[in-house]
Design a protein around this motif. Structure first.
Motif, PDB file in Angstrom:
ATOM      1  N   THR A  21      17.696  63.108  38.210  1.00 53.54           N
ATOM      2  CA  THR A  21      16.557  62.304  38.681  1.00 53.54           C
ATOM      3  C   THR A  21      15.761  61.760  37.500  1.00 53.54           C
ATOM      4  OG1 THR A  21      16.429  63.647  40.692  1.00 53.54           O
ATOM      5  CG2 THR A  21      14.515  62.293  40.148  1.00 53.54           C
ATOM      6  N   PHE A  22      15.547  62.589  36.476  1.00 54.00           N
ATOM      7  CA  PHE A  22      14.864  62.120  35.262  1.00 54.00           C
ATOM      8  C   PHE A  22      15.623  60.955  34.638  1.00 54.00           C
ATOM      9  CE2 PHE A  22      12.832  66.503  34.535  1.00 54.00           C
ATOM     10  CZ  PHE A  22      11.595  66.072  34.957  1.00 54.00           C
ATOM     11  N   LEU A  23      16.926  61.122  34.474  1.00 54.70           N
ATOM     12  CA  LEU A  23      17.738  60.077  33.837  1.00 54.70           C
ATOM     13  C   LEU A  23      17.726  58.803  34.669  1.00 54.70           C
ATOM     14  CD1 LEU A  23      20.795  62.207  32.681  1.00 54.70           C
ATOM     15  CD2 LEU A  23      19.042  61.185  31.207  1.00 54.70           C
ATOM     16  N   TRP A  24      17.836  58.965  35.973  1.00 53.04           N
ATOM     17  CA  TRP A  24      17.849  57.817  36.889  1.00 53.04           C
ATOM     18  C   TRP A  24      16.523  57.066  36.836  1.00 53.04           C
ATOM     19  CZ3 TRP A  24      15.353  57.783  41.989  1.00 53.04           C
ATOM     20  CH2 TRP A  24      15.706  56.694  42.783  1.00 53.04           C
ATOM     21  N   ALA A  25      15.418  57.821  36.855  1.00 52.56           N
ATOM     22  CA  ALA A  25      14.105  57.186  36.790  1.00 52.56           C
ATOM     23  C   ALA A  25      13.915  56.474  35.458  1.00 52.56           C
ATOM     24  CB  ALA A  25      13.011  58.227  37.000  1.00 52.56           C
ATOM     25  N   ALA A  26      14.399  57.076  34.366  1.00 56.37           N
ATOM     26  CA  ALA A  26      14.293  56.441  33.054  1.00 56.37           C
ATOM     27  C   ALA A  26      15.103  55.159  32.984  1.00 56.37           C
ATOM     28  CB  ALA A  26      14.747  57.410  31.965  1.00 56.37           C
ATOM     29  N   ALA A  27      16.143  55.056  33.809  1.00 57.45           N
ATOM     30  CA  ALA A  27      16.978  53.859  33.849  1.00 57.45           C
ATOM     31  C   ALA A  27      16.425  52.796  34.790  1.00 57.45           C
ATOM     32  CB  ALA A  27      18.398  54.229  34.267  1.00 57.45           C
ATOM     33  N   GLY A  28      15.277  53.085  35.428  1.00 62.12           N
ATOM     34  CA  GLY A  28      14.674  52.103  36.321  1.00 62.12           C
ATOM     35  C   GLY A  28      14.958  52.327  37.785  1.00 62.12           C
ATOM     36  N   SER A  29      15.515  53.492  38.138  1.00 58.88           N
ATOM     37  CA  SER A  29      15.797  53.866  39.533  1.00 58.88           C
ATOM     38  C   SER A  29      16.672  52.852  40.258  1.00 58.88           C
ATOM     39  CB  SER A  29      14.483  54.072  40.312  1.00 58.88           C
ATOM     40  OG  SER A  29      13.646  54.997  39.654  1.00 58.88           O
ATOM     41  N   PRO A  30      17.826  52.518  39.689  1.00 60.36           N
ATOM     42  CA  PRO A  30      18.702  51.543  40.355  1.00 60.36           C
ATOM     43  C   PRO A  30      19.300  52.111  41.647  1.00 60.36           C
ATOM     44  CG  PRO A  30      19.812  52.528  38.462  1.00 60.36           C
ATOM     45  CD  PRO A  30      18.399  53.022  38.416  1.00 60.36           C
ATOM     46  N   GLU A  31      19.559  51.240  42.595  1.00 56.23           N
ATOM     47  CA  GLU A  31      20.119  51.662  43.885  1.00 56.23           C
ATOM     48  C   GLU A  31      21.388  50.866  44.183  1.00 56.23           C
ATOM     49  OE1 GLU A  31      17.061  51.206  46.798  1.00 56.23           O
ATOM     50  OE2 GLU A  31      15.798  52.800  45.945  1.00 56.23           O
ATOM     51  N   GLY A  32      22.037  51.251  45.284  1.00 58.09           N
ATOM     52  CA  GLY A  32      23.211  50.517  45.735  1.00 58.09           C
ATOM     53  C   GLY A  32      24.529  51.041  45.210  1.00 58.09           C
ATOM     54  N   PHE A  33      24.570  52.283  44.743  1.00 54.75           N
ATOM     55  CA  PHE A  33      25.812  52.856  44.217  1.00 54.75           C
ATOM     56  C   PHE A  33      26.553  53.618  45.314  1.00 54.75           C
ATOM     57  CE2 PHE A  33      23.255  52.023  40.540  1.00 54.75           C
ATOM     58  CZ  PHE A  33      24.170  51.670  39.553  1.00 54.75           C
ATOM     59  N   PRO A  34      27.865  53.776  45.172  1.00 58.46           N
ATOM     60  CA  PRO A  34      28.642  54.506  46.181  1.00 58.46           C
ATOM     61  C   PRO A  34      28.165  55.941  46.326  1.00 58.46           C
ATOM     62  CG  PRO A  34      30.085  53.292  44.695  1.00 58.46           C
ATOM     63  CD  PRO A  34      28.721  53.212  44.106  1.00 58.46           C
ATOM     64  N   ALA A  35      28.396  56.516  47.498  1.00 55.49           N
ATOM     65  CA  ALA A  35      27.985  57.897  47.756  1.00 55.49           C
ATOM     66  C   ALA A  35      28.685  58.840  46.801  1.00 55.49           C
ATOM     67  CB  ALA A  35      28.289  58.273  49.198  1.00 55.49           C
ATOM     68  N   HIS A  36      27.965  59.864  46.371  1.00 61.63           N
ATOM     69  CA  HIS A  36      28.453  60.795  45.352  1.00 61.63           C
ATOM     70  C   HIS A  36      29.624  61.652  45.822  1.00 61.63           C
ATOM     71  CE1 HIS A  36      26.252  63.820  47.632  1.00 61.63           C
ATOM     72  NE2 HIS A  36      25.165  63.041  47.562  1.00 61.63           N
ATOM     73  N   GLY A  37      29.642  62.093  47.057  1.00 64.23           N
ATOM     74  CA  GLY A  37      30.750  62.865  47.594  1.00 64.23           C
ATOM     75  C   GLY A  37      30.670  64.360  47.376  1.00 64.23           C
ATOM     76  N   PHE A  38      29.555  64.885  46.907  1.00 62.83           N
ATOM     77  CA  PHE A  38      29.439  66.331  46.701  1.00 62.83           C
ATOM     78  C   PHE A  38      29.067  67.017  48.007  1.00 62.83           C
ATOM     79  CE2 PHE A  38      28.312  64.748  42.372  1.00 62.83           C
ATOM     80  CZ  PHE A  38      29.416  65.287  41.704  1.00 62.83           C
TER      81      PHE A  38
END
Length: 430
Positions: A301-318
């Motif tokens: 979440t930290f890394l994602w927020a630092a990258a600008g919180s981009p959306e629209g990526f495929p589901a993770h599958g975990f």
């Protein structure tokens, strides 16, 4: 539990240990000053306004002279008999504005229109240097016997430090000089300083200060005679303007305001940066919880927020991540480029991030650059799965290790350390 060795890593200049290993412990990395990196307006010259003449204002009309100065007040400069008070205008005066930029240099004269940041302090000094009375007097009295009065000057300022300008006042004593048996009491000069006015978040982007009123009051002057010693300072242009400096999160992030982060903490600026950059809002409105460990879910979440919180990526599958988890979008973004999980189909979101994992998260987020010089730590095997990650974070000066020869790969990461690593990664020139 993290030991002191981990915190010591952040107390030294970045890259110092690596450079020491490579140069027989002889070199250290010295960071450039923040001001030099930013290139902002610095203290340049003095903002001294030669106000010149300041006329009298607000008095009752004297009866002893055609210009209204003689017998303007009874006992203004002191007691005795007979008493003849004279009041004159100010013919020479100046106003000096100064600012404390909280850089350790204290208050300095600055140019009108300079930049300000929250926490900067503003002071103003008015100096009356001469009057148009005999011998340059501003106040004068002829008297036999008696004692001098206690005079107090009062300067009122339109203060714009916290929001719309409001009148703030400050006082200072005025010295009355005596001369001769047939006593001449007089005041030829005085000065009064107002402030400090602390620039705050509510101040306008263009904050304009000016002098509103100047008066000299006497402890001996009796009422109800109108003998206040006002001067028409508002008619003189004394305005002083400061402009809010642009917020650059890497250089001058606004204070995060967390009660559990002190100015002296090594992670203070990184936490300010993290909040200003939208990386974290803290664990509550007033707390950051810097000693709390970082989970794998929080890491992505930290890394994602630092990258600008981009959306629209495929589901993770975990399979171990609940649908609708607050870190779901972050994990979609991070998988599989940054993390493939701890096992096929397993992410382990609540596991604590170790320093080894942190190195790999950051390295992969940078697109896994190679080659990098060997890290030089004795507690990491050459074939460890995280070796390339550590090589890279050392090469780009994100870490110097927990000691000269150790990295402590199994130590847990806390939030203060994580903010510091992300700040260094995002702000390499600071």
């Amino acid at each position: 539990m993290l030991g002191n060795s981990s915190n010591a890593e952040f107390a030294q200049p970045w890259g110092a240990a690596r450079k020491a290993r490579g140069a027989a412990l002889a070199a250290t990395l010295v960071l450039s000053g923040v001001g030099a990196a930013l290139g902002t307006t610095s203290v340049a010259g003095a903002e001294t306004i030669n106000t010149g003449a300041v006329d009298k204002a607000g008095d009752g009309v004297g009866t002893g002279s055609s210009d209204g100065s003689q017998d303007w007040c009874n006992k203004f400069l002191g007691t005795g008999t007979p008493v003849n008070d004279f009041r004159f205008g100010i013919t020479d005066s100046e106003v000096v504005w100064s600012v404390d930029k909280n850089d350790g240099n204290g208050f300095q004269d600055v140019s009108n229109g300079s930049n300000y940041a929250n926490g900067d302090k503003v002071m103003v000094k008015f100096s009356a240097n001469e009057g148009d009375g005999p011998g340059g007097a501003i106040f004068r009295q002829t008297v036999t016997g008696g004692t001098p009065s206690t005079l107090t000057s009062k300067l009122s300022v339109l203060d714009a430090s916290q929001g719309p300008a409001k009148v703030k006042s400050n006082t200072a004593p005025v010295v009355v000089t005596e001369n001769g048996a047939q006593t001449r009491r007089f005041v030829k000069d005085f000065e009064v300083t107002a402030g400090p006015f602390v620039m705050g978040p509510g101040a306008p982007d263009i904050a304009t200060f000016s002098l509103n009123n100047l008066e000299v009051d006497s402890a001996a002057a009796p009422g109800p005679i109108l003998c206040n010693g006002d001067f028409d300072i508002a008619a003189v242009n004394t305005s002083f303007t400061l402009k809010r400096e642009p917020v650059i999160p890497c250089i001058n992030p606004p204070a995060a305001g967390f009660t559990d982060v002190k100015d002296t903490d090594y992670f203070n600026t990184p936490v300010d940066w993290a909040k200003a950059s939208g990386v974290t809002a803290g664990t509550s409105a007033t707390t950051f919880s810097p000693a709390k460990t970082v989970s794998r879910a929080q890491m992505v979440t930290f890394l994602w927020a630092a990258a600008g919180s981009p959306e629209g990526f495929p589901a993770h599958g975990f399979s171990d991540v609940p649908a609708g988890a607050d870190y779901e979008e972050a994990l979609n973004w991070a998988s599989p480029r940054i993390t493939a999980g701890t096992a096929p189909g397993v992410f382990s979101p609540n596991d604590v991030v170790t320093r080894a994992q942190m190195a790999m998260f950051l390295w992969r987020d940078a697109d896994s650059p190679t080659p990098n010089p060997p890290h030089g730590f004795s507690d990491i095997a050459n074939n460890a799965w995280y070796t390339e990650g550590v090589n890279w974070i050392v090469a780009v000066d994100l870490t110097a290790g927990t000691s000269l020869l150790t990295y402590s790969p199994e130590d847990a990461m806390d939030r203060g350390q994580m903010a510091t690593f992300l700040y260094r990664r995002s702000c390499p020139a600071v």
